[in-house]
Design a protein around this motif. Structure first.
Motif, PDB file in Angstrom:
ATOM      1  N   PHE A  37       0.966  -1.320  -0.442  1.00 42.95           N
ATOM      2  CA  PHE A  37       0.017   0.075  -0.287  1.00 42.95           C
ATOM      3  C   PHE A  37       1.061   0.999   0.205  1.00 42.95           C
ATOM      4  CE2 PHE A  37      -2.548  -3.035   1.646  1.00 42.95           C
ATOM      5  CZ  PHE A  37      -3.574  -3.577   1.538  1.00 42.95           C
ATOM      6  N   PRO A  38       1.325   1.393  -1.135  1.00 43.98           N
ATOM      7  CA  PRO A  38       2.518   3.011  -0.830  1.00 43.98           C
ATOM      8  C   PRO A  38       1.713   3.797  -0.918  1.00 43.98           C
ATOM      9  CG  PRO A  38       2.410   1.784  -3.723  1.00 43.98           C
ATOM     10  CD  PRO A  38       1.363   0.880  -2.316  1.00 43.98           C
ATOM     11  N   PHE A  39       0.640   4.427  -1.261  1.00 44.01           N
ATOM     12  CA  PHE A  39       0.261   5.550  -0.905  1.00 44.01           C
ATOM     13  C   PHE A  39      -1.136   6.025   0.314  1.00 44.01           C
ATOM     14  CE2 PHE A  39       0.446   4.880  -5.177  1.00 44.01           C
ATOM     15  CZ  PHE A  39       1.123   6.602  -6.147  1.00 44.01           C
ATOM     16  N   GLY A  40      -0.499   4.569   0.960  1.00 40.99           N
ATOM     17  CA  GLY A  40      -0.860   4.842   2.820  1.00 40.99           C
ATOM     18  C   GLY A  40      -2.665   4.179   2.710  1.00 40.99           C
ATOM     19  N   PHE A  41      -2.679   4.513   4.116  1.00 40.76           N
ATOM     20  CA  PHE A  41      -4.273   3.794   4.415  1.00 40.76           C
ATOM     21  C   PHE A  41      -5.619   4.230   4.503  1.00 40.76           C
ATOM     22  CE2 PHE A  41      -1.399   1.203   5.366  1.00 40.76           C
ATOM     23  CZ  PHE A  41      -1.669  -0.374   4.575  1.00 40.76           C
ATOM     24  N   LYS A  42      -5.420   6.256   4.030  1.00 42.98           N
ATOM     25  CA  LYS A  42      -6.526   6.879   3.778  1.00 42.98           C
ATOM     26  C   LYS A  42      -7.562   6.528   3.880  1.00 42.98           C
ATOM     27  CE  LYS A  42      -4.350  11.070   2.046  1.00 42.98           C
ATOM     28  NZ  LYS A  42      -3.030  10.168   1.965  1.00 42.98           N
ATOM     29  N   ARG A  43      -7.744   5.994   2.194  1.00 46.38           N
ATOM     30  CA  ARG A  43      -8.607   5.820   1.784  1.00 46.38           C
ATOM     31  C   ARG A  43      -9.762   4.579   2.228  1.00 46.38           C
ATOM     32  NH1 ARG A  43      -8.930   5.523  -4.742  1.00 46.38           N
ATOM     33  NH2 ARG A  43     -10.193   7.702  -4.475  1.00 46.38           N
ATOM     34  N   PHE A  44      -9.036   4.111   3.267  1.00 48.77           N
ATOM     35  CA  PHE A  44      -9.744   2.954   4.000  1.00 48.77           C
ATOM     36  C   PHE A  44     -11.528   3.580   4.791  1.00 48.77           C
ATOM     37  CE2 PHE A  44      -6.584  -0.397   3.789  1.00 48.77           C
ATOM     38  CZ  PHE A  44      -7.167  -1.323   3.796  1.00 48.77           C
ATOM     39  N   ASN A  45     -10.236   4.516   4.762  1.00 40.12           N
ATOM     40  CA  ASN A  45     -12.228   5.569   5.879  1.00 40.12           C
ATOM     41  C   ASN A  45     -13.301   5.375   3.948  1.00 40.12           C
ATOM     42  OD1 ASN A  45     -13.627   7.942   5.848  1.00 40.12           O
ATOM     43  ND2 ASN A  45     -12.853   7.326   8.243  1.00 40.12           N
ATOM     44  N   SER A  46     -12.953   6.029   3.221  1.00 41.24           N
ATOM     45  CA  SER A  46     -13.800   5.505   1.936  1.00 41.24           C
ATOM     46  C   SER A  46     -14.496   4.413   1.884  1.00 41.24           C
ATOM     47  CB  SER A  46     -12.858   6.180   0.429  1.00 41.24           C
ATOM     48  OG  SER A  46     -12.531   7.400   0.697  1.00 41.24           O
ATOM     49  N   ASP A 103     -31.854   8.019   3.777  1.00 41.61           N
ATOM     50  CA  ASP A 103     -31.633   8.267   4.117  1.00 41.61           C
ATOM     51  C   ASP A 103     -29.354   7.050   3.847  1.00 41.61           C
ATOM     52  OD1 ASP A 103     -31.850  10.621   5.611  1.00 41.61           O
ATOM     53  OD2 ASP A 103     -32.093   9.384   7.275  1.00 41.61           O
ATOM     54  N   GLY A 104     -30.193   5.784   3.649  1.00 41.85           N
ATOM     55  CA  GLY A 104     -29.617   4.936   3.066  1.00 41.85           C
ATOM     56  C   GLY A 104     -28.639   5.084   1.334  1.00 41.85           C
ATOM     57  N   TRP A 105     -29.607   5.578   0.771  1.00 44.07           N
ATOM     58  CA  TRP A 105     -29.865   5.430  -1.348  1.00 44.07           C
ATOM     59  C   TRP A 105     -28.767   6.808  -0.851  1.00 44.07           C
ATOM     60  CZ3 TRP A 105     -29.843   3.160  -4.271  1.00 44.07           C
ATOM     61  CH2 TRP A 105     -29.458   3.474  -5.913  1.00 44.07           C
ATOM     62  N   LYS A 106     -28.541   7.918   0.054  1.00 46.83           N
ATOM     63  CA  LYS A 106     -27.970   9.248  -0.582  1.00 46.83           C
ATOM     64  C   LYS A 106     -26.893   9.160   0.212  1.00 46.83           C
ATOM     65  CE  LYS A 106     -29.905  12.893   1.569  1.00 46.83           C
ATOM     66  NZ  LYS A 106     -30.137  14.011   2.527  1.00 46.83           N
ATOM     67  N   ALA A 107     -26.186   7.871   1.460  1.00 44.61           N
ATOM     68  CA  ALA A 107     -25.230   7.772   1.599  1.00 44.61           C
ATOM     69  C   ALA A 107     -24.120   6.942   0.341  1.00 44.61           C
ATOM     70  CB  ALA A 107     -25.495   6.813   2.994  1.00 44.61           C
ATOM     71  N   ILE A 108     -25.148   5.564  -0.239  1.00 44.46           N
ATOM     72  CA  ILE A 108     -24.809   5.099  -1.286  1.00 44.46           C
ATOM     73  C   ILE A 108     -24.547   5.883  -2.515  1.00 44.46           C
ATOM     74  CG2 ILE A 108     -25.779   3.048  -2.979  1.00 44.46           C
ATOM     75  CD1 ILE A 108     -24.714   2.353  -0.469  1.00 44.46           C
ATOM     76  N   GLY A 109     -24.753   7.304  -2.808  1.00 43.17           N
ATOM     77  CA  GLY A 109     -25.082   7.443  -3.626  1.00 43.17           C
ATOM     78  C   GLY A 109     -22.900   8.357  -3.102  1.00 43.17           C
ATOM     79  N   LYS A 110     -23.382   9.455  -2.350  1.00 46.29           N
ATOM     80  CA  LYS A 110     -21.803   9.422  -1.767  1.00 46.29           C
ATOM     81  C   LYS A 110     -20.593   9.109  -2.067  1.00 46.29           C
ATOM     82  CE  LYS A 110     -24.098  11.476   1.766  1.00 46.29           C
ATOM     83  NZ  LYS A 110     -24.653  12.352   2.875  1.00 46.29           N
ATOM     84  N   SER A 111     -21.155   7.632  -1.513  1.00 49.00           N
ATOM     85  CA  SER A 111     -19.836   6.927  -0.831  1.00 49.00           C
ATOM     86  C   SER A 111     -19.485   6.125  -1.998  1.00 49.00           C
ATOM     87  CB  SER A 111     -19.791   5.383  -0.159  1.00 49.00           C
ATOM     88  OG  SER A 111     -20.933   4.529  -1.036  1.00 49.00           O
ATOM     89  N   ALA A 112     -20.098   6.187  -3.404  1.00 47.32           N
ATOM     90  CA  ALA A 112     -19.787   5.893  -5.096  1.00 47.32           C
ATOM     91  C   ALA A 112     -19.266   6.586  -4.971  1.00 47.32           C
ATOM     92  CB  ALA A 112     -20.841   5.134  -5.610  1.00 47.32           C
ATOM     93  N   ALA A 113     -19.490   8.635  -5.097  1.00 44.50           N
ATOM     94  CA  ALA A 113     -19.526   9.664  -5.516  1.00 44.50           C
ATOM     95  C   ALA A 113     -17.335   9.300  -5.356  1.00 44.50           C
ATOM     96  CB  ALA A 113     -19.845  10.714  -5.267  1.00 44.50           C
ATOM     97  N   GLU A 114     -17.382   8.530  -3.963  1.00 43.78           N
ATOM     98  CA  GLU A 114     -16.305   9.193  -3.317  1.00 43.78           C
ATOM     99  C   GLU A 114     -15.242   8.465  -3.459  1.00 43.78           C
ATOM    100  OE1 GLU A 114     -13.846   9.197   0.869  1.00 43.78           O
ATOM    101  OE2 GLU A 114     -15.839  10.051   0.820  1.00 43.78           O
ATOM    102  N   LEU A 115     -15.423   7.561  -4.099  1.00 36.45           N
ATOM    103  CA  LEU A 115     -14.634   5.600  -4.873  1.00 36.45           C
ATOM    104  C   LEU A 115     -14.377   6.020  -5.714  1.00 36.45           C
ATOM    105  CD1 LEU A 115     -16.228   2.816  -2.774  1.00 36.45           C
ATOM    106  CD2 LEU A 115     -14.307   3.980  -2.098  1.00 36.45           C
ATOM    107  N   ALA A 116     -15.274   7.147  -7.108  1.00 36.97           N
ATOM    108  CA  ALA A 116     -14.875   7.554  -8.073  1.00 36.97           C
ATOM    109  C   ALA A 116     -14.496   8.623  -8.478  1.00 36.97           C
ATOM    110  CB  ALA A 116     -16.031   6.618  -8.759  1.00 36.97           C
ATOM    111  N   ASP A 117     -14.030   8.908  -7.357  1.00 35.61           N
ATOM    112  CA  ASP A 117     -12.728  10.084  -7.308  1.00 35.61           C
ATOM    113  C   ASP A 117     -13.667  11.524  -8.219  1.00 35.61           C
ATOM    114  OD1 ASP A 117     -10.239   8.936  -6.817  1.00 35.61           O
ATOM    115  OD2 ASP A 117      -9.999   9.257  -8.493  1.00 35.61           O
ATOM    116  N   GLY A 118     -14.775  11.574  -7.483  1.00 39.25           N
ATOM    117  CA  GLY A 118     -15.443  12.429  -8.127  1.00 39.25           C
ATOM    118  C   GLY A 118     -15.656  13.389  -7.245  1.00 39.25           C
ATOM    119  N   ALA A 119     -15.994  14.694  -6.742  1.00 36.48           N
ATOM    120  CA  ALA A 119     -15.379  16.711  -6.344  1.00 36.48           C
ATOM    121  C   ALA A 119     -16.074  15.954  -4.813  1.00 36.48           C
ATOM    122  CB  ALA A 119     -16.367  17.152  -7.076  1.00 36.48           C
TER     123      ALA A 119
END
Length: 306
Positions: free
Chosen positions: A78-87, A212-228
């Protein structure tokens, strides 16, 4: 890379408080789940509350795991660290929240379509016949108290340290006590002979949880897809991310600036003919929480060089 020694004090303090609250959550939800299993009987709302309480353990567990890994130093694998484990933990927590709402809605709809008429029997306590509904109501009332307290304590911490996992956990706590209220309505309905009250109450609460769950899924997907970066409680662009992009656009007018999110931190990139240094990253950090901008890279394209 954010080394352990460089963790901002407010993030370190927030993570510590978050861990404590999540450990308490596991304890209280564990006792609630056991109690629900023992007294649920034939009530659909009680069975739903039991499954929901078990699923509610997931966000707290994922937060504890992500918080322990987030600031580990990079490794060969994991040369870039583990910050994305939060995502990743955010996606798992969002999935758990959506699963709770989906399960509640499915069970409630099936109960209404089948026109099930649940019944609640009696138990003998020291030789005295006691309607089991009173025991169920007491158990549901007990199950609502810890989530109300824990959820209200987690939410401001999550907002302060921009922790989507902890924020989703707080939303799950809200789902916990709402489910308990729905269960109480259902038990009272059964006692009054209103067979559909049990499923109707569960269905009504499930709609809010699904949203609430659907909104959270959308935000998490955007984050993993390098969205804003998104706001914690909506799909809108994060105001601090917009602040960073505005500063970059002003400093590099002939280049394009992009900001993405990795966990609670933002990573920015400027690409274009004037994307040259030296620069001071602090000049581009958001004013309120400068620690959120963890990395800024400049890429001068070959085709733009003179």
């Amino acid at each position: 890379m954010i080394a352990d020694s460089d963790i901002p004090d407010e993030v370190r303090e927030g993570l510590s408080r978050g861990r404590t609250l999540c450990l308490w959550t596991l304890f209280w939800l564990g006792t609630i789940s056991i109690l629900m299993y023992l007294v649920m009987g034939q009530s659909q709302a009680m069975k739903t509350a039991f499954i929901e309480d078990v699923l509610s353990l997931v966000p707290s567990i994922t937060f504890l795991i992500a918080a322990s890994l987030e600031h580990k130093p990079p490794s060969q694998k994991f040369p870039f660290g583990f910050k994305r484990f939060n995502s990743i933990a955010f996606l798992i927590s969002a999935t758990a929240l959506l699963s709770i709402g989906s399960f509640m809605a499915y069970e409630a709809v099936m109960g209404l379509l089948k026109m099930e008429h649940p019944s609640i029997g009696a138990i003998s306590v020291f030789g005295v016949e006691l309607w089991l509904g009173w025991v169920m109501l007491a158990a549901l009332a007990y199950s609502a108290i810890p989530p109300v307290i824990l959820g209200r304590m987690k939410k401001p911490i999550a907002e302060k340290i921009e922790d989507k996992v902890l924020f989703t956990d707080a939303q799950t706590q809200k789902a916990d006590w709402q489910t308990a209220l729905a269960g109480m309505v259902g038990v009272v309905g059964i006692g009054l002979g209103i067979w559909w009250a049990d499923a109707a109450a569960a269905l009504f609460i499930s709609l809010s949880i699904l949203r609430d769950g659907w909104k959270a899924i959308g935000k998490s997907a955007a984050e993993l897809a390098d969205g804003a970066p998104r706001e914690l409680d909506s799909q809108e662009i994060d105001t601090e991310a917009q602040e960073v992009m505005d500063k970059l656009a002003q400093a590099f007018p002939r280049s394009s600036a992009r900001v993405r999110e990795s966990g609670r931190y933002m990573l920015a990139q400027v690409t274009g003919p004037d994307a040259v240094g030296p620069i001071d990253i602090e000049d581009f950090c958001p004013q309120k929480r400068p620690w959120r901008l963890a990395e800024l890279s400049l890429i001068e394209r070959e085709s733009d060089r003179t």
